[in-house]
Design a protein around this motif. Structure first.
Motif, PDB file in Angstrom:
ATOM      1  N   ARG A   1      31.455  10.981  16.986  1.00  0.00           N
ATOM      2  CA  ARG A   1      31.586  12.258  17.694  1.00  0.00           C
ATOM      3  C   ARG A   1      31.402  12.055  19.195  1.00  0.00           C
ATOM      4  N   ASN A   2      30.382  11.269  19.572  1.00  0.00           N
ATOM      5  CA  ASN A   2      30.139  11.007  20.993  1.00  0.00           C
ATOM      6  C   ASN A   2      31.238  10.139  21.591  1.00  0.00           C
ATOM      7  N   VAL A   3      31.717   9.162  20.835  1.00  0.00           N
ATOM      8  CA  VAL A   3      32.788   8.305  21.336  1.00  0.00           C
ATOM      9  C   VAL A   3      34.019   9.136  21.670  1.00  0.00           C
ATOM     10  N   ILE A   4      34.411  10.001  20.751  1.00  0.00           N
ATOM     11  CA  ILE A   4      35.585  10.852  20.981  1.00  0.00           C
ATOM     12  C   ILE A   4      35.356  11.776  22.178  1.00  0.00           C
ATOM     13  N   ALA A   5      34.137  12.325  22.283  1.00  0.00           N
ATOM     14  CA  ALA A   5      33.830  13.223  23.404  1.00  0.00           C
ATOM     15  C   ALA A   5      33.925  12.487  24.731  1.00  0.00           C
ATOM     16  N   PHE A   6      33.407  11.259  24.799  1.00  0.00           N
ATOM     17  CA  PHE A   6      33.448  10.505  26.053  1.00  0.00           C
ATOM     18  C   PHE A   6      34.872  10.077  26.411  1.00  0.00           C
ATOM     19  N   VAL A   7      35.665   9.749  25.411  1.00  0.00           N
ATOM     20  CA  VAL A   7      37.071   9.415  25.675  1.00  0.00           C
ATOM     21  C   VAL A   7      37.773  10.627  26.271  1.00  0.00           C
ATOM     22  N   TYR A   8      37.553  11.790  25.667  1.00  0.00           N
ATOM     23  CA  TYR A   8      38.181  12.996  26.206  1.00  0.00           C
ATOM     24  C   TYR A   8      37.683  13.299  27.616  1.00  0.00           C
ATOM     25  N   LEU A   9      36.370  13.250  27.826  1.00  0.00           N
ATOM     26  CA  LEU A   9      35.812  13.594  29.130  1.00  0.00           C
ATOM     27  C   LEU A   9      36.377  12.707  30.232  1.00  0.00           C
TER      28      LEU A   9
ATOM     29  N   TYR B   1      31.413  17.543  35.717  1.00  0.00           N
ATOM     30  CA  TYR B   1      30.405  17.128  34.740  1.00  0.00           C
ATOM     31  C   TYR B   1      30.444  15.622  34.493  1.00  0.00           C
ATOM     32  N   THR B   2      31.628  15.061  34.303  1.00  0.00           N
ATOM     33  CA  THR B   2      31.751  13.625  34.018  1.00  0.00           C
ATOM     34  C   THR B   2      31.302  12.793  35.211  1.00  0.00           C
ATOM     35  N   LEU B   3      31.630  13.243  36.416  1.00  0.00           N
ATOM     36  CA  LEU B   3      31.187  12.523  37.611  1.00  0.00           C
ATOM     37  C   LEU B   3      29.664  12.516  37.707  1.00  0.00           C
ATOM     38  N   SER B   4      29.031  13.649  37.449  1.00  0.00           N
ATOM     39  CA  SER B   4      27.571  13.715  37.538  1.00  0.00           C
ATOM     40  C   SER B   4      26.914  12.842  36.472  1.00  0.00           C
ATOM     41  N   LEU B   5      27.514  12.763  35.284  1.00  0.00           N
ATOM     42  CA  LEU B   5      26.978  11.878  34.248  1.00  0.00           C
ATOM     43  C   LEU B   5      26.966  10.428  34.717  1.00  0.00           C
ATOM     44  N   ASN B   6      28.083   9.986  35.258  1.00  0.00           N
ATOM     45  CA  ASN B   6      28.169   8.578  35.663  1.00  0.00           C
ATOM     46  C   ASN B   6      27.262   8.259  36.839  1.00  0.00           C
ATOM     47  N   CYS B   7      27.051   9.216  37.720  1.00  0.00           N
ATOM     48  CA  CYS B   7      26.114   8.984  38.824  1.00  0.00           C
ATOM     49  C   CYS B   7      24.696   8.773  38.287  1.00  0.00           C
ATOM     50  N   THR B   8      24.311   9.564  37.294  1.00  0.00           N
ATOM     51  CA  THR B   8      22.995   9.388  36.679  1.00  0.00           C
ATOM     52  C   THR B   8      22.918   8.079  35.908  1.00  0.00           C
TER      53      THR B   8
END
Length: 385
Positions: free
Chosen positions: A63-71, A244-251
């Motif tokens: 579920r997380n893998v698919i979500a991260f691919v989409y994001l 959202y995806t940019l902020s995740l990667n910065c963290t």
């Protein structure tokens, strides 16, 4: 008196006895000792092969893998729209929301609740709860629990994002697999009573699945459409997904890059490093070697200014307003002493002292540069009464 036969035999002598009837004695050499039996040689030990595989089975969370691919796919498209199609106000909106979410993580979940490096009155705590919900990096209670375990058991199996498993795992891979059993076991033993006494933290935890979608995705995408007429398709991909995806990667860079590439001025024996690029991307969280040595410093850094540590500027502003207080810092002498004892020599203040070695030179007892722990722990015999 001639020796008897037994004596001659034992002595190995050759002599003809003068008495008649006795044969001549022949010389006999003593029996040679049996050679000492040596133990059989031990077989050479077989070469040991290092088992670099994890000692637990990685269970992928699809579920997380698919979500991260989409994001990440949709965020690349969102970046394209931000450059070519989105209105300028939408781009500013992305920066504004990114800053608010970042403060919810760095000034809130990290420095306030995880490390208790300062205290905040309820208006600031409420603001930080809302900002943290915008960031969507799990609710504060879970974030703090995992982060305290990370500090207590850095780069062990109990570390949720163990950097010894490589950049990809510590950056995003740890969220694609089930946690190591040690993470859960140690997490149950971490004291979380201070957060359990905070009604705002527990309110967010209780209602997170309802308020998170609203603050992280719905409102960020709806406001540009409603207020300045942004296209809904553009607003969703730019203001919601890309932001959202940019902020995740910065963290995530704090967990990965700030544990791999950089210098270690304060402790060369731990993995966290000082990283200026991470400090810029994560609002001042890149001074990671210092932070792991002194996690209770509200600045999370000794060096740098507000440009490289925006979170400190944020906290200082609310301290000026009276909403933040009890700001804990490390005395300069304590930081320099630790750098001299344990650092890799890259601290700028110690660069000037290389002629005296890594340890600050002192002239003797009573020198102001003598470390306090040496003064306290020194043995003084025959003290005057």
């Amino acid at each position: 008196m001639a020796p008897n036969v037994t004596t001659l035999t034992l002595l190995g002598m050759s002599e003809t006895d003068s008495r008649p009837g006795l044969p001549a004695l022949e010389k006999r050499s003593p029996p040679e000792p049996e050679p000492e039996k040596l133990p059989p040689p031990e077989p050479e030990p077989e070469e040991l092969e290092l088992d670099l595989a994890p000692n637990y089975e990685w269970r992928i969370v699809w579920r997380n893998v698919i979500a991260f691919v989409y994001l990440h796919t949709a965020s690349l498209y969102g970046l394209y729209l931000a450059i070519t199609t989105a209105k300028l106000l939408t781009v500013f909106w992305v920066y504004f929301l990114g800053g608010l979410g970042g403060m919810g993580v760095t000034a809130g979940a990290h420095r306030l609740w995880a490390h208790r490096s300062y205290k905040a009155k309820w208006p600031l705590r409420l603001l930080l709860v809302i900002c943290n919900t915008i960031a969507f990096q799990n609710h504060i209670y879970e974030w703090v629990r995992d982060h305290r375990v990370h500090h207590k058991f850095t780069d062990t199996d109990a570390d949720p994002h163990n950097s010894s498993r490589g950049f990809f795992f510590s950056h995003i891979g740890w969220l694609m697999v089930r946690k190591h059993p040690d993470v859960s076991e140690k997490g149950k033993k971490v004291d979380m009573s201070d957060l359990e006494r905070d009604p705002l933290v527990m309110w967010q935890k209780r209602w997170y699945l309802f308020i998170m979608p609203l603050f992280c995705f719905v409102l960020p995408a709806w406001i540009p459409v409603r207020v300045w007429g942004e296209d809904p398709w553009v607003s969703w991909h730019v203001a919601a997904i890309f932001r959202y995806t940019l902020s995740l990667n910065c963290t995530w860079l704090v967990n990965s890059a700030a544990h791999i590439w950089g210098v270690k001025p304060y402790d060369r024996n731990m993995s966290p490093v000082e990283s200026v690029p991470v400090a810029v991307a994560a609002f001042g969280e890149g001074w990671h070697n210092y932070h792991h040595v002194f996690p209770w410093d509200y600045k999370a850094a000794e060096l740098g200014n507000y440009r490289l540590n925006f979170t400190t500027a944020f906290i200082d502003f609310f301290a000026w307003l009276g909403w933040a207080y009890d700001l804990k810092t490390v005395p300069e002498r304590m930081a320099l002493s630790r750098a001299a004892r344990c650092g890799d020599g890259s601290h700028p203040r110690l660069q000037r002292r290389k002629s005296h070695g890594a340890q600050p030179a002192i002239w003797g007892w009573g020198d102001p540069d003598m470390p306090a722990d040496e003064v306290r722990d020194a043995n003084v015999a025959r003290q005057a009464l």
